[in-house]
Design a protein around this motif. Structure first.
Motif, PDB file in Angstrom:
ATOM      1  N   UNK A  82       0.985  -1.106  -0.022  1.00 20.60           N
ATOM      2  CA  UNK A  82      -0.169  -0.032  -0.016  1.00 20.60           C
ATOM      3  C   UNK A  82       0.901   1.142  -0.257  1.00 20.60           C
ATOM      4  N   UNK A  83       2.108   1.304   0.830  1.00 20.68           N
ATOM      5  CA  UNK A  83       2.851   2.433   0.839  1.00 20.68           C
ATOM      6  C   UNK A  83       3.454   2.788  -0.423  1.00 20.68           C
ATOM      7  N   UNK A  84       4.122   1.622  -1.172  1.00 17.85           N
ATOM      8  CA  UNK A  84       4.566   1.694  -2.534  1.00 17.85           C
ATOM      9  C   UNK A  84       3.596   2.577  -3.560  1.00 17.85           C
ATOM     10  N   UNK A  85       2.403   2.017  -3.583  1.00 18.27           N
ATOM     11  CA  UNK A  85       1.414   2.552  -4.627  1.00 18.27           C
ATOM     12  C   UNK A  85       0.657   3.973  -4.272  1.00 18.27           C
ATOM     13  N   UNK A  86       0.669   4.103  -2.766  1.00 16.22           N
ATOM     14  CA  UNK A  86       0.082   5.348  -2.183  1.00 16.22           C
ATOM     15  C   UNK A  86       1.073   6.284  -2.646  1.00 16.22           C
ATOM     16  N   UNK A  87       2.299   6.121  -2.344  1.00 16.44           N
ATOM     17  CA  UNK A  87       3.271   7.295  -2.570  1.00 16.44           C
ATOM     18  C   UNK A  87       3.603   7.730  -4.177  1.00 16.44           C
ATOM     19  N   UNK A  88       3.088   6.652  -5.015  1.00 16.59           N
ATOM     20  CA  UNK A  88       3.294   6.803  -6.213  1.00 16.59           C
ATOM     21  C   UNK A  88       1.958   7.523  -6.917  1.00 16.59           C
ATOM     22  N   UNK A  89       0.797   7.689  -6.034  1.00 20.84           N
ATOM     23  CA  UNK A  89      -0.388   8.208  -6.560  1.00 20.84           C
ATOM     24  C   UNK A  89      -1.308   7.268  -7.027  1.00 20.84           C
ATOM     25  N   UNK A  90      -1.149   5.900  -6.870  1.00 18.93           N
ATOM     26  CA  UNK A  90      -2.116   4.916  -7.401  1.00 18.93           C
ATOM     27  C   UNK A  90      -3.192   5.133  -6.670  1.00 18.93           C
TER      28      UNK A  90
END
Ligand code: ATP
Ligand code: MN
Length: 478
Positions: free
Chosen positions: A144-152
């Motif tokens: 979740x952190x990865x995608x959240x940080x990328x704006x997904x």
């Protein structure tokens, strides 16, 4: 307030100065009527609780058995015992729950993973499963952190679907019809018009098609949810219920897709290395121990930690399917007829072939692209050659396929022609085809099997040991 306690992990990391603390947990062992090893699941390290002689009466001492639950208040002091900095000198011990030591199935000794699967409701209380499930948690959080940080945007795609058009695997039917005497239509077949949804429905095998709908509005989305496949394959890497992460991105081609998948895998591994080092070290040791019983050539060349570091620091190999087949045809294994299944252009590579490529030939994760269109799904984008599609599978050492993805066919006529060829009913997928009608864009995505990722990171060889309560053919206990 009851829960005024310090977690053992936190306590073990503090400087003891005699401060009063309360801890709660389950007894792992009790030695000499004096030393309790207490565990609360925050770490594999137990807290040593020291019981002063004469502090508790005989009857209470007898109740401090393996797996009994305790509330302990006392002073945190420097420990003289080896292996720990802090221990607690108990001033008050309250037994929250008794445990009949004779009947408790988890004695403080080594148990086989097979046995522990039969008592999956208790296996979290072992060091191995404590470590596995803390790492699993961290990996899920990192996703979740990865995608959240990328704006997904995180999409919850439906679990019940009426479309059975994806062809990704066998499906589980969802119905409220009376199985003893279902309503029938004139031809004598079951009349699903009478069923709950007015049509036949199933548990989802993938959220991709719905994911594409969202990606063609938000640009970049991901799903992370349960997926169901009634495939009757009793292997160490298939579950009937597993969790899948499916990012789907507009304005991505196959190369963008591969770059994202690599970055993503590296990120979540790194995150686990940074936040679960102790657990990973424990699991590395466990794996090394387990591999001692294997012949030399079956053991991993790298330890678990080294393997993870290697993956973080090295780019994955990228080859085409055609190159992969050539490598297999040139391999000593093929020449010596070591493969059980035949190798020729057009085959759906078997696990033995994938493992040869990753474990023997390249010795690192490999991304294979450009598969024959006949063995891949209808939505994958056709390449110029007319024979292959822009698919990509990521193969990992010890696991085999960990990711399956592709650039999607965004050209409406091509997609419709392919659906016809593959007998995919276009009428049922009218909503899917609408994305191609109204502002279609190049787009791509992939699916990562979460349990296979957890297997890779924890070094657990059987997928049943990285999900809390595995569902497999003939097995749905707990
Ligand atoms: P396999 O060939 O290993 O059965 P697949 O080609 O059916 O995989 P996909 O449909 O591409 O797999 O699914 C995407 C990902 O989901 C796979 O790369 C894998 O990581 C995971 N996966 C697929 N099936 C299962 C399963 N039954 N149990 C656990 N994970 C699975
Ligand atoms: Mn499959």
């Amino acid at each position: 307030m009851f829960n005024k306690r310090i977690k053992i992990k936190e306590l073990l990391a503090t400087e003891p100065s005699g401060q009063e603390v309360t801890i709660m947990g389950w007894v792992r062992t009790f030695r000499n009527n004096q030393f309790i090893a207490l565990n609360d699941g925050s770490t594999n390290n137990n807290l040593q609780v020291v019981v002063e002689l004469g502090m508790l009466d005989e009857a209470t001492l007898k109740r401090i058995t393996t797996s009994a639950s305790l509330k302990v208040t006392g002073n945190a002091v420097a420990s003289l015992g080896k292996g720990q900095k802090v221990e607690v000198k108990a001033s008050k011990i309250e037994i929250l729950g008794d445990s009949d030591a004779e009947k408790y199935p988890l004695q403080p000794k080594k148990h086989s993973l097979e046995f522990l699967r039969e008592i999956a409701h208790l296996r979290f209380r072992t060091n191995t499963f404590g470590a596995v499930f803390r790492v699993r948690h961290t990996l899920a959080f990192a996703v979740h952190k990865f995608f959240h940080e990328k704006g997904f945007v995180y999409m919850h795609t439906p679990i019940i679907t009426a479309s059975d058009a994806e062809g990704a695997g066998e499906m589980f039917r969802v119905t409220t019809l009376d199985m003893e005497k279902p309503p029938r239509n004139e031809e004598g077949t079951v009349d699903y018009k009478e069923d709950f949804f007015g049509r036949s429905a199933n548990l989802t095998v993938s959220g991709q098609l719905e994911g594409e709908l969202a990606a063609t509005a938000f640009s970049e989305i991901y799903t992370f949810g349960p997926t169901f496949r009634a495939e009757n394959s009793n292997t160490a890497r298939h579950l009937a219920e597993f969790w899948m992460i499916e990012p789907e991105m507009a304005f991505y081609d196959l190369e963008d897709n591969m770059d994202l998948a690599e970055e993503f895998i590296r990120y979540i591994i790194q995150y686990a290395m940074d936040h679960n080092r102790e657990d990973l070290e424990f699991l590395a040791q466990r794996l090394a121990e387990e591999e001692k019983s294997l012949p030399q050539d079956k053991r991993s060349e790298l330890g678990l930690i080294e393997k993870l570091e290697f993956v973080i620091n090295n780019k994955f190999e990228r080859i085409t399917y055609t190159e992969a087949i050539d490598i297999l045809l040139q391999s000593p294994a093929y020449k010596k007829k070591k493969f059980q299944y035949d190798v020729k252009w057009g085959i759906d590579m078997q696990s033995e072939h994938e493992r040869y490529l990753v474990e023997k030939h390249f010795k690192k994760p490999v991304i294979v692209t450009g598969y024959p269109k006949a063995i891949k799904a209808f939505y994958m984008r056709e390449n110029e050659d007319g024979k292959t599609v822009a698919a990509m599978d990521i193969l990992a050492p010890g696991i085999g396929e960990i990711v399956g993805g592709s650039q999607r066919e965004e050209r409406q006529e091509k997609l419709e022609a392919r659906m016809k060829e593959m007998h995919v009913p276009a009428e049922e997928l009218w909503w899917y085809l609408d994305t191609r009608r109204f502002g279609t864009v190049p787009h791509a995505g992939f699916g990562l099997g979460f349990e296979r990722m957890v297997q890779f990171v924890t070094g657990m060889t059987n997928i049943r040991d990285v999900i809390a309560f595995p569902r497999t053919p003939k097995s749905a206990e707990f």
